[in-house]
Design a protein around this motif. Structure first.
Motif, PDB file in Angstrom:
ATOM      1  N   THR A  16       0.802  -1.255  -0.001  1.00 29.11           N
ATOM      2  CA  THR A  16      -0.053   0.042  -0.037  1.00 29.11           C
ATOM      3  C   THR A  16       0.576   1.324  -0.029  1.00 29.11           C
ATOM      4  N   GLU A  17       2.157   1.153   0.334  1.00 28.66           N
ATOM      5  CA  GLU A  17       3.079   2.285   0.509  1.00 28.66           C
ATOM      6  C   GLU A  17       4.043   2.538  -0.576  1.00 28.66           C
ATOM      7  N   ALA A  18       3.807   1.480  -1.697  1.00 23.55           N
ATOM      8  CA  ALA A  18       4.284   1.543  -2.918  1.00 23.55           C
ATOM      9  C   ALA A  18       3.998   3.040  -3.722  1.00 23.55           C
ATOM     10  N   ARG A  19       5.097   3.721  -4.089  1.00 27.86           N
ATOM     11  CA  ARG A  19       4.903   4.863  -4.578  1.00 27.86           C
ATOM     12  C   ARG A  19       5.071   5.186  -6.210  1.00 27.86           C
ATOM     13  N   ASP A  20       4.567   6.138  -6.831  1.00 25.18           N
ATOM     14  CA  ASP A  20       4.893   6.299  -8.248  1.00 25.18           C
ATOM     15  C   ASP A  20       6.091   7.337  -8.080  1.00 25.18           C
ATOM     16  N   LYS A  21       6.352   7.715  -9.632  1.00 25.55           N
ATOM     17  CA  LYS A  21       7.222   8.860  -9.684  1.00 25.55           C
ATOM     18  C   LYS A  21       7.058  10.222  -8.968  1.00 25.55           C
ATOM     19  N   GLU A  22       5.743  10.365  -8.809  1.00 25.40           N
ATOM     20  CA  GLU A  22       5.283  11.773  -8.072  1.00 25.40           C
ATOM     21  C   GLU A  22       5.016  11.449  -6.672  1.00 25.40           C
ATOM     22  N   LYS A  23       5.596  10.534  -6.072  1.00 28.87           N
ATOM     23  CA  LYS A  23       5.320  10.081  -4.606  1.00 28.87           C
ATOM     24  C   LYS A  23       3.969   9.718  -4.406  1.00 28.87           C
ATOM     25  N   ASN A  24       3.193   9.466  -5.249  1.00 32.50           N
ATOM     26  CA  ASN A  24       1.812   9.190  -4.678  1.00 32.50           C
ATOM     27  C   ASN A  24       1.947   7.791  -4.286  1.00 32.50           C
ATOM     28  N   LEU A  25       1.085   7.372  -3.211  1.00 34.42           N
ATOM     29  CA  LEU A  25       0.932   6.070  -2.669  1.00 34.42           C
ATOM     30  C   LEU A  25       0.019   5.113  -3.286  1.00 34.42           C
ATOM     31  N   TYR A  26       0.258   3.957  -3.532  1.00 33.92           N
ATOM     32  CA  TYR A  26      -0.772   3.011  -4.162  1.00 33.92           C
ATOM     33  C   TYR A  26      -1.853   2.817  -3.244  1.00 33.92           C
ATOM     34  N   GLY A  27      -1.758   2.692  -1.991  1.00 37.58           N
ATOM     35  CA  GLY A  27      -2.973   2.883  -1.235  1.00 37.58           C
ATOM     36  C   GLY A  27      -3.743   1.709  -0.970  1.00 37.58           C
ATOM     37  N   GLU A  28      -4.379   1.645   0.049  1.00 27.50           N
ATOM     38  CA  GLU A  28      -5.479   0.650   0.717  1.00 27.50           C
ATOM     39  C   GLU A  28      -6.720   0.491  -0.556  1.00 27.50           C
ATOM     40  N   GLU A  29      -7.170   1.747  -0.939  1.00 32.75           N
ATOM     41  CA  GLU A  29      -8.240   1.780  -1.595  1.00 32.75           C
ATOM     42  C   GLU A  29      -8.013   1.188  -2.989  1.00 32.75           C
ATOM     43  N   ARG A  30      -6.943   1.363  -3.600  1.00 32.73           N
ATOM     44  CA  ARG A  30      -6.437   0.973  -4.923  1.00 32.73           C
ATOM     45  C   ARG A  30      -6.272  -0.525  -4.740  1.00 32.73           C
ATOM     46  N   LEU A  31      -5.737  -1.134  -3.571  1.00 35.09           N
ATOM     47  CA  LEU A  31      -5.438  -2.479  -3.209  1.00 35.09           C
ATOM     48  C   LEU A  31      -6.955  -3.185  -3.265  1.00 35.09           C
ATOM     49  N   LYS A  32      -7.764  -2.561  -2.314  1.00 36.34           N
ATOM     50  CA  LYS A  32      -9.042  -3.199  -2.395  1.00 36.34           C
ATOM     51  C   LYS A  32      -9.842  -3.424  -3.668  1.00 36.34           C
ATOM     52  N   ALA A  33      -9.836  -2.306  -4.476  1.00 37.36           N
ATOM     53  CA  ALA A  33     -10.592  -2.179  -5.620  1.00 37.36           C
ATOM     54  C   ALA A  33      -9.801  -3.454  -6.724  1.00 37.36           C
ATOM     55  N   CYS A  34      -8.413  -3.579  -6.594  1.00 40.35           N
ATOM     56  CA  CYS A  34      -8.054  -4.519  -7.418  1.00 40.35           C
ATOM     57  C   CYS A  34      -8.484  -5.875  -7.025  1.00 40.35           C
ATOM     58  N   ILE A  35      -8.375  -6.219  -5.655  1.00 38.86           N
ATOM     59  CA  ILE A  35      -8.675  -7.594  -5.154  1.00 38.86           C
ATOM     60  C   ILE A  35     -10.260  -7.684  -5.449  1.00 38.86           C
ATOM     61  N   GLU A  36     -11.190  -6.769  -5.138  1.00 38.84           N
ATOM     62  CA  GLU A  36     -12.543  -6.877  -5.473  1.00 38.84           C
ATOM     63  C   GLU A  36     -12.812  -7.370  -6.990  1.00 38.84           C
ATOM     64  N   GLY A  37     -12.102  -6.365  -7.935  1.00 34.75           N
ATOM     65  CA  GLY A  37     -12.503  -6.607  -9.126  1.00 34.75           C
ATOM     66  C   GLY A  37     -11.713  -7.887  -9.689  1.00 34.75           C
ATOM     67  N   ASN A  38     -10.851  -8.910  -8.876  1.00 29.79           N
ATOM     68  CA  ASN A  38     -10.226 -10.035  -9.564  1.00 29.79           C
ATOM     69  C   ASN A  38     -10.462 -11.184  -8.499  1.00 29.79           C
ATOM     70  N   HIS A  39     -11.621 -11.072  -7.752  1.00 28.45           N
ATOM     71  CA  HIS A  39     -11.747 -11.955  -6.554  1.00 28.45           C
ATOM     72  C   HIS A  39     -12.036 -13.569  -7.005  1.00 28.45           C
ATOM     73  N   LYS A  40     -12.441 -13.571  -8.127  1.00 25.73           N
ATOM     74  CA  LYS A  40     -12.643 -14.860  -8.719  1.00 25.73           C
ATOM     75  C   LYS A  40     -11.482 -15.578  -9.181  1.00 25.73           C
ATOM     76  N   LEU A  41     -10.584 -14.942  -9.269  1.00 26.08           N
ATOM     77  CA  LEU A  41      -9.083 -15.592  -9.580  1.00 26.08           C
ATOM     78  C   LEU A  41      -8.759 -16.578  -8.450  1.00 26.08           C
ATOM     79  N   LYS A  42      -7.988 -17.688  -9.029  1.00 28.68           N
ATOM     80  CA  LYS A  42      -7.335 -18.406  -7.992  1.00 28.68           C
ATOM     81  C   LYS A  42      -6.514 -17.577  -7.158  1.00 28.68           C
TER      82      LYS A  42
END
Length: 121
Positions: free
Chosen positions: A61-87
């Motif tokens: 969640t603390e991974a940063r882009d080149k502008e120092k923005n955080l990946y964040g919990e909301e982005r992680l949550k959205a990625c998991i929710e959008g792919n929850h049917k995967l193994k």
């Protein structure tokens, strides 16, 4: 060991998720990150087929882009929710690819560690 693990995965009533409550509930399997002198509450939630346990370090969640923005919990949550049917293994790969795409080559200064278990995989 592999046979024993497969037996456990096929019998969801044997698997229990343990919550450790500090400021908010964090799924934990072992006593990681306990703060001395803090009172903790135990809760048990049985796993059923299709349920997933996803554990990650703060480096995700603390991974940063080149502008120092955080990946964040909301982005992680959205990625998991959008792919929850995967193994579980495919979800880990997908999340890692999403973190890498977000970081866009920016150097990371913390580990990016994830573990996922899905009942029935």
């Amino acid at each position: 060991m592999k046979d024993k693990l497969q037996k456990i995965l096929l019998q969801p009533k044997w698997i229990v998720l343990i919550f450790v409550c500090v400021m908010y509930c964090i799924p934990q399997i072992t006593k990681l990150g306990f703060i001395e002198g803090t009172a903790y509450e135990n809760n048990e939630i049985p796993f059923e087929k299709g349920d997933m346990l996803f554990l990650y370090t703060d480096g995700v969640t603390e991974a940063r882009d080149k502008e120092k923005n955080l990946y964040g919990e909301e982005r992680l949550k959205a990625c998991i929710e959008g792919n929850h049917k995967l193994k579980a293994a495919d979800l880990l790969k997908t999340v890692r690819e999403d973190v890498d795409k977000f970081a866009n080559g920016a150097e990371q200064f913390d580990d990016i560690t994830m573990v996922a278990f899905k009942m029935g995989d």
